[in-house]
Motif scaffolding. Structure first.
Motif, PDB file in Angstrom:
ATOM      1  N   TYR A  54       2.234   1.854  -3.696  1.00 49.82           N
ATOM      2  CA  TYR A  54       1.193   2.157  -4.280  1.00 49.82           C
ATOM      3  C   TYR A  54       1.259   3.256  -4.479  1.00 49.82           C
ATOM      4  O   TYR A  54       0.769   4.235  -5.341  1.00 49.82           O
ATOM      5  N   ARG A  55       1.301   3.981  -3.357  1.00 59.36           N
ATOM      6  CA  ARG A  55       0.568   5.409  -2.669  1.00 59.36           C
ATOM      7  C   ARG A  55       1.215   6.123  -3.654  1.00 59.36           C
ATOM      8  O   ARG A  55       1.393   7.676  -3.992  1.00 59.36           O
ATOM      9  N   ARG A  56       3.038   5.701  -3.184  1.00 52.37           N
ATOM     10  CA  ARG A  56       4.266   6.710  -3.141  1.00 52.37           C
ATOM     11  C   ARG A  56       4.569   6.694  -5.059  1.00 52.37           C
ATOM     12  O   ARG A  56       4.455   7.671  -6.003  1.00 52.37           O
ATOM     13  N   ARG A  89       0.828  -1.191  -0.112  1.00 52.74           N
ATOM     14  CA  ARG A  89      -0.264   0.657   0.039  1.00 52.74           C
ATOM     15  C   ARG A  89       1.698   1.468   0.085  1.00 52.74           C
ATOM     16  O   ARG A  89       0.190   2.298  -1.016  1.00 52.74           O
ATOM     17  N   GLU A  90       2.057   1.134   0.649  1.00 48.37           N
ATOM     18  CA  GLU A  90       3.299   2.596   0.671  1.00 48.37           C
ATOM     19  C   GLU A  90       3.642   2.461  -0.363  1.00 48.37           C
ATOM     20  O   GLU A  90       3.774   3.658  -1.226  1.00 48.37           O
ATOM     21  N   THR A 122       2.226   6.687  -7.349  1.00 53.92           N
ATOM     22  CA  THR A 122       0.763   6.927  -8.055  1.00 53.92           C
ATOM     23  C   THR A 122       1.198   8.277  -8.531  1.00 53.92           C
ATOM     24  O   THR A 122       0.679   9.001  -9.793  1.00 53.92           O
TER      25      THR A 122
END
Length: 795
Positions: free
Chosen positions: A747-749, A744-745, A751
């Motif tokens: 993909y957050r970065r 999750r971290e 994006t």
């Protein structure tokens, strides 16, 4: 009360002298029956007929008739009346007695009746024999010479006694200072030992039941050691007290040797002196044991008030044996008949027994409080037992009265047997108490584990303390059993032979010993295996093999349960077989029942077997995220039969191991994150790969996420390229159970970075169509007018 020499009636023949006694009985029987035979037969010296010989032989062969005949001879020898039935055993008796009573039963009842009459006659003879004493006194004092001789003899004895007692008192006063110094030394030693015991108790506090029991045993051991430490002081106390008595005896003996007394005066002086000295020595024995004025050398547990009370009463009670000895010795010196002497002795002993009864009544409350258990449970049984204990004085008075009745009735050996048996019983109890204290001390030493062994097995002392109370109960039972054996042997009961020679007793003893051995071996095996498992667990934990330690800790309860069940079954089978129960049908039935149960519960058995191997192989642990039985979630509980999994929605799933065909465990080794990007066909793929590689590298440098990531970004290339765009694949590894957080971290970065780099992703095309027969129009064209009655259908 010491046994006083007196005439004893004849007893039954001893079996060791069977032939000699049988011949003597035959001789006496012939002599007894001679006056009863017809005169003609007696005068002619005709031999016995066959019938008479057979009757004599029957009398000698029947133990009851032989005892009755012996008692008849005893009564005749003492000049007492003999009942007619016992005096005519040789007469022909062709017909049966009244009511057809069998001859052996009739003879036995007659023997009992004769014995009872004889004992009653002896008892009542006390009161008639006292008249002999009065007659003797009247006759003796009527003569001036005899009266002068008696007065001179007793006057000389009285003078010597007074001089000896005065000198005894002077010597006792001169020895008072050494006696006080001896008592002071004993008090100093007692104070030093008390301080040492308090320090030892402070270093060994009581924390549980085992420690409390052990502390009680140690306290008894200390009391025993104190007893032995007081013995030298008590012996010194007795010696200092006995010196004046020896001085008194020396004065009496010197008076007899130096002064020109008559023979009767010498006998009176020596008799009075010996009796007084013996009474004083008996008093000093008890006075040394209680030591009312010197509590620090007291050997017997008692308070000061109780010690003073007992010694005062003993000073009174000890006078009776001295008087009895005087009478038994001086009676013959002054021509008093044995019957008169015996009557006086029985009268004095009656007074002694009355005083003993008063003494028992006086101390009944003291003894009742001493006999009450200190911590008796509040139950009906213990309440009744305590009530019975408070009535001990009734049994004591009954024993006191029985002793005098046995003495007065001249029961053969009864008085001596009671006294000897009582003394031996008290001695056995004292020895048993001493052995128990020593055995408890050895047990305490045995259960104190060596420090070297404690360092190797840290939990072994705690486990040993757990068995201490049980071992103490077994030891107490063994001591009580041996004490009862010794007491019953002293009472004349062949209990030792029963357990050694009798088949039933030997079987019971073998069964108990076998059960104790089986129980000891079972406990030893249980403790050895547990110690080994605990040692392995400690070794895994110290060598950082946490997974193996966790697996062993998970399986440990199951192993212990199975081992305990096996041990219990073996011990139970051994116990039942030793008791005498045939265990073969029991084992056969248990095997058949077990097979039937296993066949009928195959699923349950499968649950247990699968669960055991799952736990042994460490396939799953509490806290793991698993996917099994169609459910994904966290493992909350493991048993031998089921696994409990809580899913992401919070629902708890209980899954039997028989339903588990496979397990996907996310908490083992590492996790792998698969990155999939659906890009436009015109996009520069290496540029996207570089962005994701750089982002993962930055995350590995992060202090929080760095330890969670185990590898760099691995570009797997293009997985697919068609009209749906290009599928770009990549992967990287994370720590167990960390893939979701890291993913999750990641993909957050990426994006925002992909948006800033204008990365083009594949987007599906949307369109409208018209029904068949109409011209297709694109949404970008100009709209056409729609007829009122012809509305298009959109799909």
């Amino acid at each position: 009360m010491p046994s006083i020499p007196r005439p004893e009636p004849s007893a039954s023949p001893h079996p060791r002298t069977g032939r000699a006694v049988l011949g003597l009985c035959l001789f006496l029987l012939l002599g007894l029956l001679t006056p009863l035979l017809p005169a003609k037969a007696a005068d002619s010296a005709h031999p016995l007929s066959q019938q008479e010989a057979q009757q004599l032989l029957n009398v000698l062969n029947n133990p009851k008739e032989r005892d009755a005949f012996t008692h008849t001879l005893d009564l005749m020898a003492r000049g007492l009346p003999v009942a007619a039935p016992a005096a005519a055993p040789a007469k022909a008796a062709p017909a049966k007695t009244v009511a057809d009573v069998p001859p052996d039963i009739h003879t036995g009842l007659s023997s009992i009746r004769l014995q009872a009459l004889g004992y009653l006659h002896n008892f009542l003879g006390l009161f008639s024999d006292l008249g002999i004493v009065g007659h003797w006194a009247h006759t003796t004092l009527a003569s001036a010479d005899t009266r002068t001789t008696i007065l001179h003899a007793f006057a000389g004895g009285l003078v010597v006694m007074l001089c000896g007692v005065a000198l005894e008192r002077i010597v006792a006063l001169s020895l008072h200072k050494p006696l006080v110094q001896l008592t002071q030394n004993a008090e100093n030693r007692e104070q030093r030992n008390t301080l040492a015991d308090e320090d030892a108790a402070a270093h060994d506090p009581i924390v549980d039941g085992s420690s409390e029991t052990r502390a009680a045993d140690q306290r008894r051991q200390v009391e025993t050691l104190r007893f032995f430490a007081r013995v030298p002081y008590a012996m010194g106390h007795f010696a200092l007290k006995a010196i004046p008595v020896l001085v008194f005896l020396a004065v009496a003996y010197l008076a007899v040797l130096v002064l020109p007394w008559s023979a009767k005066t010498d006998n009176v002086i020596m008799t009075l002196a010996n009796c007084y000295a013996a009474a004083r020595i008996l008093y000093l024995f008890v006075e040394t044991g209680f030591a009312p004025r010197s509590p620090m050398i007291r050997l017997l547990p008692a308070t000061d008030a109780t010690a003073f009370l007992l010694t005062r009463w003993w000073n009174v009670l000890v006078a009776a044996p001295a008087i009895v000895f005087c009478l038994s010795t001086l009676g013959s010196q002054f021509n008093l008949s044995p019957r008169g002497t015996d009557a006086m002795i029985r009268g004095i002993i009656l007074i002694e027994h009355i005083l003993i009864a008063v003494f028992i009544w006086r101390i009944r409350h003291l003894v009742s409080r001493a006999l009450q258990p200190r911590a008796a449970p509040d139950t009906a049984i213990w309440t009744a037992l305590c009530a019975i204990i408070q009535l001990w004085w009734i049994a004591a008075m009954f024993l006191d009265a029985s002793l005098w009745v046995v003495w007065a009735a001249h029961l053969p050996g009864g008085y001596y047997w009671i006294l000897v048996t009582t003394g031996v019983t008290l001695g056995i109890l004292a020895v048993s108490r001493l052995v128990a204290v020593m055995a408890y001390a050895l047990q305490d030493r045995f259960f104190r584990i060596n420090p070297v062994l404690t360092e190797r097995f840290p939990d072994i002392q705690k486990r040993a303390d757990r068995y201490y109370p049980f071992a103490r109960r077994i030891l107490t039972g063994a001591i009580l059993f041996l004490t009862l054996i010794a007491m019953t042997e002293a009472w004349g009961l062949p209990t030792f032979g029963f357990f050694m020679k009798n088949a039933v007793g030997r079987h019971l003893l073998d069964a108990v010993l076998t059960m104790l051995v089986a129980l000891s071996v079972a406990v030893a095996i249980w403790e050895i295996i547990n110690a080994f498992l605990n040692q392995q667990l400690t070794r895994f934990e110290k060598s950082d093999q946490l997974s193996r330690a966790t697996r062993l800790r998970t399986v440990l309860p199951i192993i212990r349960t199975v081992l305990l069940a096996i041990i219990i079954i073996i011990v139970a089978v051994t116990t039942l077989s030793q008791i005498g129960i045939n265990v073969t049908p029991l084992l056969t039935g248990a095997g058949i029942m077990g097979a039937a149960i296993a066949f009928g519960s195959q699923s349950l058995v499968k649950d247990f077997i699968t669960g055991f191997f799952m736990l042994v192989e460490d396939a799953i642990q509490v806290g793991d995220w698993v996917t099994t039985g169609g459910v994904s979630g966290t493992v909350e509980n493991l048993s031998i039969r089921t696994v409990k999994v809580r899913d992401i929605n919070g629902d708890l799933h209980i899954i039997p191991f028989s339903s588990v065909s496979s397990i996907a465990n996310t908490a083992r080794g590492y996790n792998q994150v698969i990155v999939k990007q659906q890009l436009d066909l015109s996009e520069d793929l290496p540029r996207v790969t570089a962005i994701m590689t750089k982002t993962l590298k930055d995350m590995r440098d992060d202090a929080v996420f760095g330890p969670m990531i185990l590898s760099d970004y691995n570009d797997l290339g293009v997985d697919n390229s068609d009209s749906g765009g290009a599928t770009l694949l990549g992967s990287f590894r994370t720590a167990p159970m960390m893939k979701w957080k890291v993913k999750r971290e990641f993909y957050r970065r990426i994006t925002n970075q992909l948006a800033a780099a204008s990365i083009k992703f594949y987007t599906g095309t949307s369109y409208f169509t018209t029904p068949p027969g109409n011209a297709m129009r694109i949404t970008t064209d100009a709209p056409l007018p729609i007829p009122a009655n012809d509305a298009p259908n959109q799909t």
